[in-house]
Design an enzyme around this catalytic site. Structure first.
Site, PDB file in Angstrom:
ATOM      1  N   HIS A 113       0.867  -1.203   0.000  1.00  0.00           N
ATOM      2  CA  HIS A 113       0.000   0.000   0.000  1.00  0.00           C
ATOM      3  C   HIS A 113       0.891   1.236   0.000  1.00  0.00           C
ATOM      4  CE1 HIS A 113      -3.779   2.240   1.418  1.00  0.00           C
ATOM      5  NE2 HIS A 113      -2.843   3.154   1.230  1.00  0.00           N
TER       6      HIS A 113
ATOM      7  N   HIS B 141       1.628   5.387  -1.762  1.00  0.00           N
ATOM      8  CA  HIS B 141       1.302   6.551  -2.597  1.00  0.00           C
ATOM      9  C   HIS B 141       2.603   7.136  -3.143  1.00  0.00           C
ATOM     10  CE1 HIS B 141      -2.842   6.655  -0.998  1.00  0.00           C
ATOM     11  NE2 HIS B 141      -2.251   6.198   0.093  1.00  0.00           N
TER      12      HIS B 141
ATOM     13  N   LYS C 157      -9.321  -0.239  -6.275  1.00  0.00           N
ATOM     14  CA  LYS C 157      -9.355   0.378  -4.965  1.00  0.00           C
ATOM     15  C   LYS C 157     -10.686   1.076  -4.723  1.00  0.00           C
ATOM     16  CE  LYS C 157      -7.865   2.048  -1.108  1.00  0.00           C
ATOM     17  NZ  LYS C 157      -6.644   2.536  -0.516  1.00  0.00           N
TER      18      LYS C 157
ATOM     19  N   HIS D   1     -10.391   1.295   1.390  1.00  0.00           N
ATOM     20  CA  HIS D   1     -10.223   2.281   2.464  1.00  0.00           C
ATOM     21  C   HIS D   1     -11.489   2.170   3.302  1.00  0.00           C
ATOM     22  CE1 HIS D   1      -8.844   6.149   4.334  1.00  0.00           C
ATOM     23  NE2 HIS D   1     -10.087   6.059   4.753  1.00  0.00           N
TER      24      HIS D   1
ATOM     25  N   HIS E 186      -4.680  -0.456   5.695  1.00  0.00           N
ATOM     26  CA  HIS E 186      -4.241   0.358   6.838  1.00  0.00           C
ATOM     27  C   HIS E 186      -5.213   0.278   8.018  1.00  0.00           C
ATOM     28  CE1 HIS E 186      -7.036   3.095   4.934  1.00  0.00           C
ATOM     29  NE2 HIS E 186      -6.162   3.707   4.165  1.00  0.00           N
TER      30      HIS E 186
ATOM     31  N   ASP F  20       1.583   2.670   3.500  1.00  0.00           N
ATOM     32  CA  ASP F  20       0.737   3.847   3.300  1.00  0.00           C
ATOM     33  C   ASP F  20       1.573   5.127   3.313  1.00  0.00           C
ATOM     34  OD1 ASP F  20      -1.573   5.288   2.775  1.00  0.00           O
ATOM     35  OD2 ASP F  20      -2.211   5.354   4.865  1.00  0.00           O
TER      36      ASP F  20
END
Ligand code: NCD
Ligand code: ZN
Ligand code: ZN
Length: 343
Positions: free
Chosen positions: A13, A15, A98, A135, A173, A246
Site C-alpha cells: 500500500h 502513494h 481500490k 479504504h 491500513h 501507506d
C-alpha cells in the site's frame, strides 16, 4: 541479534504521487522494496487501464539507475466503473481495484457514493481474480471519526464479504481491534495491511502536549487498546496481516497548516521502523513473513528472490528533505533515532 537478512520485501500500500516528486518517492521505496501496490488517488484519479499504463510508464522512468523496482498498478473505482473496465484492466495486468468511499481521504472526491451499485463490478472482479482494496471508513457526517472504521465494517464490509466469498479483499491500513477481529474471523480471502504509524503510535501521539500534524493520517490514530490489538496481530504471525506502509507524502506547508493534509511520508524509514516494532515485541523472526511472504502469497504472486539485510546501526531520520521542486517535506518520525538500518 545485530544483523537480520530477509527475503526482499514488498510494500502492499503506497502513494507515489505524480510528476517531479516521483524522482523522490520512487527512489525512497526502491531502496529496499522490490514491488509496491501503487495507489490510484491522483488528480484526476487513475480510473482506466490507459491512465494506469501511462502512470506506470512515468514511475518506471523515475527509477534510479539499475533499479528493478516493479510498480503494481491499481484501478480507482467510481460510480461509473463498468464490468468492461475490469476485464480490460485484468488483461493489462492490473492486479487490484481500490474502493474509496467518496470524501473519505486525500483525493477521494471522485470516488464511490453508492456502494451497492458496484456489486456487479465486484462479481466480475471475483470472476477475474482481481483483488478489492478498501479504504474502510464511512463518511456519514453523524459518525464520529474514531468510529468510522468499525461502522464501515458493520454496514458495508461484512455484506461485501458475505455476498462475494470468492473475492479477495484487503482491508487497508487497519487501525482498530474491530478490524483485527473481523479479518481474523473472516475467510482466507480476507486480509489486511498495517502501517508503521498505527503500530507505533496512538491518538495521544497526535494530540497530547500539542497537535502533531506529521502523525496525522487517515484512518486517524486510535486509542492505545486498538494500537495494542494491531501489535498483537503482527506478533501472532498470522498470514492475514502484511506490510503496507501507506507512505503518503504531502509538502511541509500542507501538513503544517490550519487545515492539514492526512498522510505520513514514511518511505525513507518504514522497513526500519517495522523492524524496531517487531524487536520491541520480541518477534523479529516474524518480520520476514509480514514484510516479504504473506502479501505476495495473498496476491498470488511469486515471493521475491533477493534479500535485504538490516543491521543494528542507529541513525537519525532527517528533520526535513527537499523535494525535486525545491519545497521541503518532513519525513515521518523526523529527527528521531532508529536502531536498524538497511545495509
Ligand atoms: N492515509 C492518508 O492519511 N492519506 C493518504 C490516503 C489514504 O490512504 O487514505 C493520501 O493519499 O494522502
Ligand atoms: Zn486510505
Ligand atoms: Zn493510503
Amino acid at each position: 541479534m545485530n544483523e537480520l537478512t530477509i527475503t526482499t520485501p514488498d510494500d502492499w500500500h503506497l502513494h507515489l504521487r505524480d510528476g517531479d516528486i516521483l524522482k523522490e518517492t520512487v527512489a525512497a521505496t526502491a531502496r529496499c522494496f522490490r514491488r509496491a501496490i501503487v495507489m490510484p488517488n491522483l488528480v484526476p484519479p487513475v480510473t482506466t487501464t490507459q491512465l494506469a499504463e501511462e502512470y506506470k510508464a512515468r514511475i518506471l522512468d523515475a527509477r534510479p539507475p539499475g533499479s528493478d523496482f516493479e510498480p503494481l498498478m491499481t484501478l480507482y473505482l467510481t460510480n461509473d466503473t463498468r464490468i468492461e473496465d475490469i476485464r480490460e484492466a485484468r488483461e493489462a495486468g492490473i492486479v487490484a481495484a481500490k474502493l474509496y468511499p467518496a470524501g473519505a481521504t486525500t483525493n477521494s472526491d471522485a470516488a464511490v457514493s453508492a456502494l451497492e451499485s458496484l456489486y456487479p463490478v465486484f462479481a466480475e472482479m471475483a470472476e477475474q481474480g482481481m483483488l478489492l482494496l478498501v479504504h474502510g471508513e464511512v463518511t456519514a457526517a453523524e459518525i464520529d471519526i474514531f468510529d468510522r472504521e468499525k461502522v464501515f465494517i458493520d454496514r458495508h464490509l461484512s455484506d461485501i464479504v458475505r455476498q462475494f466469498p470468492d473475492l479477495k479483499v484487503v482491508l487497508e491500513h487497519i487501525t482498530t481491534r474491530d478490524a483485527v477481529e473481523f479479518v481474523s474471523a473472516a475467510s482466507e480471502n480476507v486480509a489486511a495491511t498495517i502501517t508503521p504509524q498505527h503500530l507505533m503510535l496512538n491518538r495521544n501521539d497526535l494530540l497530547v502536549g500539542g497537535i502533531r500534524p506529521h502523525n496525522y493520517c487517515l484512518p486517524v490514530l486510535k486509542r492505545n487498546t486498538h494500537q495494542q490489538a494491531l501489535r498483537d496481530a503482527v506478533a501472532s504471525g498470522s498470514v492475514k496481516f502484511f506490510l503496507g506502509t501507506d507512505s503518503a507524502p504531502h509538502e511541509q506547508h500542507r501538513k503544517e497548516s490550519a487545515c492539514g493534509c492526512a498522510g505520513c511520508y514514511s518511505a525513507w524509514s518504514a522497513l526500519e521502523l517495522y523492524a524496531q516494532v517487531f524487536e520491541e515485541l520480541n518477534v523479529l523472526d516474524k518480520l520476514e513473513g509480514f514484510a516479504s511472504h504473506y502479501g505476495a502469497d495473498f496476491y498470488g504472486l511469486p515471493r521475491n528472490k533477493g534479500t535485504v539485510t538490516l543491521v543494528r546501526e542507529p541513525w537519525q531520520i532527517p528533520e526535513q528533505l527537499t523535494l525535486p521542486n525545491g519545497n521541503p517535506i518532513v519525513p515521518f518520525q523526523a529527527g528521531t533515532m532508529v536502531n536498524w538500518q538497511v545495509k
